[in-house]
Design a protein around this motif. Sequence first.
Motif, PDB file in Angstrom:
ATOM      1  N   MET A 158       0.849  -1.182   0.000  1.00  0.00           N
ATOM      2  CA  MET A 158       0.000   0.000   0.000  1.00  0.00           C
ATOM      3  C   MET A 158       0.891   1.241   0.000  1.00  0.00           C
ATOM      4  O   MET A 158       1.810   1.361   0.807  1.00  0.00           O
ATOM      5  CB  MET A 158      -0.928  -0.017   1.224  1.00  0.00           C
ATOM      6  N   ASN A 159       0.610   2.161  -0.893  1.00  0.00           N
ATOM      7  CA  ASN A 159       1.334   3.427  -0.982  1.00  0.00           C
ATOM      8  C   ASN A 159       0.893   4.337   0.163  1.00  0.00           C
ATOM      9  O   ASN A 159      -0.304   4.537   0.372  1.00  0.00           O
ATOM     10  CB  ASN A 159       1.030   4.080  -2.335  1.00  0.00           C
ATOM     11  N   THR A 160       1.853   4.890   0.916  1.00  0.00           N
ATOM     12  CA  THR A 160       1.542   5.775   2.040  1.00  0.00           C
ATOM     13  C   THR A 160       2.102   7.165   1.776  1.00  0.00           C
ATOM     14  O   THR A 160       3.263   7.322   1.421  1.00  0.00           O
ATOM     15  CB  THR A 160       2.134   5.229   3.354  1.00  0.00           C
ATOM     16  N   VAL A 161       1.240   8.168   1.949  1.00  0.00           N
ATOM     17  CA  VAL A 161       1.606   9.568   1.792  1.00  0.00           C
ATOM     18  C   VAL A 161       1.502  10.230   3.159  1.00  0.00           C
ATOM     19  O   VAL A 161       0.495  10.068   3.855  1.00  0.00           O
ATOM     20  CB  VAL A 161       0.656  10.279   0.792  1.00  0.00           C
ATOM     21  N   LEU A 162       2.534  10.972   3.563  1.00  0.00           N
ATOM     22  CA  LEU A 162       2.530  11.643   4.867  1.00  0.00           C
ATOM     23  C   LEU A 162       1.946  13.050   4.738  1.00  0.00           C
ATOM     24  O   LEU A 162       2.279  13.781   3.810  1.00  0.00           O
ATOM     25  CB  LEU A 162       3.944  11.722   5.437  1.00  0.00           C
ATOM     26  N   GLN A 163       1.066  13.386   5.682  1.00  0.00           N
ATOM     27  CA  GLN A 163       0.381  14.676   5.715  1.00  0.00           C
ATOM     28  C   GLN A 163       0.529  15.283   7.105  1.00  0.00           C
ATOM     29  O   GLN A 163       0.910  14.596   8.045  1.00  0.00           O
ATOM     30  CB  GLN A 163      -1.122  14.485   5.450  1.00  0.00           C
ATOM     31  N   ASN A 164       0.161  16.547   7.223  1.00  0.00           N
ATOM     32  CA  ASN A 164       0.047  17.174   8.537  1.00  0.00           C
ATOM     33  C   ASN A 164      -1.189  18.054   8.537  1.00  0.00           C
ATOM     34  O   ASN A 164      -1.712  18.418   7.486  1.00  0.00           O
ATOM     35  CB  ASN A 164       1.300  17.988   8.891  1.00  0.00           C
ATOM     36  N   MET A 165      -1.675  18.349   9.723  1.00  0.00           N
ATOM     37  CA  MET A 165      -2.836  19.216   9.891  1.00  0.00           C
ATOM     38  C   MET A 165      -2.652  19.934  11.219  1.00  0.00           C
ATOM     39  O   MET A 165      -2.173  19.338  12.186  1.00  0.00           O
ATOM     40  CB  MET A 165      -4.117  18.373   9.904  1.00  0.00           C
ATOM     41  N   CYS A 166      -3.024  21.214  11.261  1.00  0.00           N
ATOM     42  CA  CYS A 166      -2.801  21.991  12.475  1.00  0.00           C
ATOM     43  C   CYS A 166      -4.077  22.713  12.896  1.00  0.00           C
ATOM     44  O   CYS A 166      -4.688  23.426  12.092  1.00  0.00           O
ATOM     45  CB  CYS A 166      -1.687  23.009  12.249  1.00  0.00           C
TER      46      CYS A 166
ATOM     47  N   ASP B  93      -7.797   4.105   1.429  1.00  0.00           N
ATOM     48  CA  ASP B  93      -8.576   3.771   0.244  1.00  0.00           C
ATOM     49  C   ASP B  93      -8.018   2.456  -0.287  1.00  0.00           C
ATOM     50  O   ASP B  93      -6.991   2.438  -0.970  1.00  0.00           O
ATOM     51  CB  ASP B  93      -8.461   4.879  -0.797  1.00  0.00           C
ATOM     52  N   GLU B  94      -8.664   1.341   0.087  1.00  0.00           N
ATOM     53  CA  GLU B  94      -8.162   0.026  -0.292  1.00  0.00           C
ATOM     54  C   GLU B  94      -8.299  -0.225  -1.787  1.00  0.00           C
ATOM     55  O   GLU B  94      -7.523  -0.984  -2.361  1.00  0.00           O
ATOM     56  CB  GLU B  94      -8.860  -1.059   0.527  1.00  0.00           C
ATOM     57  N   ILE B  95      -9.262   0.405  -2.441  1.00  0.00           N
ATOM     58  CA  ILE B  95      -9.446   0.238  -3.886  1.00  0.00           C
ATOM     59  C   ILE B  95      -8.227   0.824  -4.629  1.00  0.00           C
ATOM     60  O   ILE B  95      -7.703   0.213  -5.560  1.00  0.00           O
ATOM     61  CB  ILE B  95     -10.738   0.937  -4.370  1.00  0.00           C
ATOM     62  N   LYS B  96      -7.789   1.995  -4.200  1.00  0.00           N
ATOM     63  CA  LYS B  96      -6.629   2.645  -4.831  1.00  0.00           C
ATOM     64  C   LYS B  96      -5.317   2.211  -4.184  1.00  0.00           C
ATOM     65  O   LYS B  96      -4.250   2.682  -4.584  1.00  0.00           O
ATOM     66  CB  LYS B  96      -6.764   4.160  -4.749  1.00  0.00           C
ATOM     67  N   ASP B  97      -5.396   1.338  -3.173  1.00  0.00           N
ATOM     68  CA  ASP B  97      -4.220   0.860  -2.452  1.00  0.00           C
ATOM     69  C   ASP B  97      -3.390   2.033  -1.928  1.00  0.00           C
ATOM     70  O   ASP B  97      -2.175   2.095  -2.101  1.00  0.00           O
ATOM     71  CB  ASP B  97      -3.373  -0.046  -3.348  1.00  0.00           C
TER      72      ASP B  97
ATOM     73  N   ASN C 202     -17.556   3.022  -3.642  1.00  0.00           N
ATOM     74  CA  ASN C 202     -18.347   4.148  -4.143  1.00  0.00           C
ATOM     75  C   ASN C 202     -17.776   5.495  -3.718  1.00  0.00           C
ATOM     76  O   ASN C 202     -18.438   6.524  -3.834  1.00  0.00           O
ATOM     77  CB  ASN C 202     -19.800   4.031  -3.665  1.00  0.00           C
ATOM     78  N   ASP C 203     -16.535   5.483  -3.211  1.00  0.00           N
ATOM     79  CA  ASP C 203     -15.855   6.691  -2.748  1.00  0.00           C
ATOM     80  C   ASP C 203     -16.627   7.374  -1.620  1.00  0.00           C
ATOM     81  O   ASP C 203     -16.679   8.589  -1.525  1.00  0.00           O
ATOM     82  CB  ASP C 203     -15.596   7.664  -3.900  1.00  0.00           C
ATOM     83  N   GLU C 204     -17.215   6.558  -0.756  1.00  0.00           N
ATOM     84  CA  GLU C 204     -17.935   7.051   0.415  1.00  0.00           C
ATOM     85  C   GLU C 204     -17.221   6.549   1.659  1.00  0.00           C
ATOM     86  O   GLU C 204     -16.641   5.462   1.663  1.00  0.00           O
ATOM     87  CB  GLU C 204     -19.376   6.531   0.423  1.00  0.00           C
ATOM     88  N   VAL C 205     -17.282   7.337   2.742  1.00  0.00           N
ATOM     89  CA  VAL C 205     -16.689   6.894   3.997  1.00  0.00           C
ATOM     90  C   VAL C 205     -17.440   5.660   4.485  1.00  0.00           C
ATOM     91  O   VAL C 205     -18.659   5.671   4.630  1.00  0.00           O
ATOM     92  CB  VAL C 205     -16.736   8.011   5.062  1.00  0.00           C
ATOM     93  N   GLU C 206     -16.702   4.586   4.692  1.00  0.00           N
ATOM     94  CA  GLU C 206     -17.288   3.317   5.123  1.00  0.00           C
ATOM     95  C   GLU C 206     -17.204   3.163   6.637  1.00  0.00           C
ATOM     96  O   GLU C 206     -18.167   2.766   7.276  1.00  0.00           O
ATOM     97  CB  GLU C 206     -16.545   2.177   4.428  1.00  0.00           C
ATOM     98  N   THR C 207     -16.030   3.436   7.191  1.00  0.00           N
ATOM     99  CA  THR C 207     -15.857   3.332   8.644  1.00  0.00           C
ATOM    100  C   THR C 207     -14.984   4.472   9.159  1.00  0.00           C
ATOM    101  O   THR C 207     -14.114   4.970   8.449  1.00  0.00           O
ATOM    102  CB  THR C 207     -15.194   2.009   9.054  1.00  0.00           C
TER     103      THR C 207
END
Length: 154
Positions: A1-9, A75-79, A145-150
């Motif tokens: 799975m490809n992982t991208v690092l983000q931040n939020m403040c 997003d498991e569909i897009k891995d 369906n690109d909807e939040v599942e959990t």
Amino acid sequence: MNTVLQNMCMIYDRENDKILVLDKVKKHGWEGLTFVGGHVEEGEVLYDSCVREVFEETGLTVKNLKLKGTVSWIDEIKDKRELGFLYYTEDFSGELIENNVEGTLSWFGIDEFRNANGKSYSIDKILDLFLNDDYSELIVKWNKNDEVETEEFF
């Protein structure tokens, strides 16, 4: 799975009892009311990436950031997994920029923000994580369906 690092403040103005909110324009696949932040560049220290992103998006210089937890958007569909590091501060200086390519910046009371329309994915849960020390991780998974599942706290 490809992982991208983000931040939020989450920037809190104690004197006025307000938080800084970005009404993000659809640019990287999401939009709506959220907190400022962005991508961690290759080789960049997480803390420094948050300071940089806040300055780029707001014109504010932040200090004394406290790591409040993480959020994983999976997003498991897009891995793909975006792993966001959530920082909080009350220590900021400078003037807000007016022309922000990311969206419009505004100060909201916490209850005002909770009741606002047009919030981005999972931002209510992220706000809860910022304000509650009972958990430190949020996992958000999308369905086909690109909807939040959990959305689960840990």
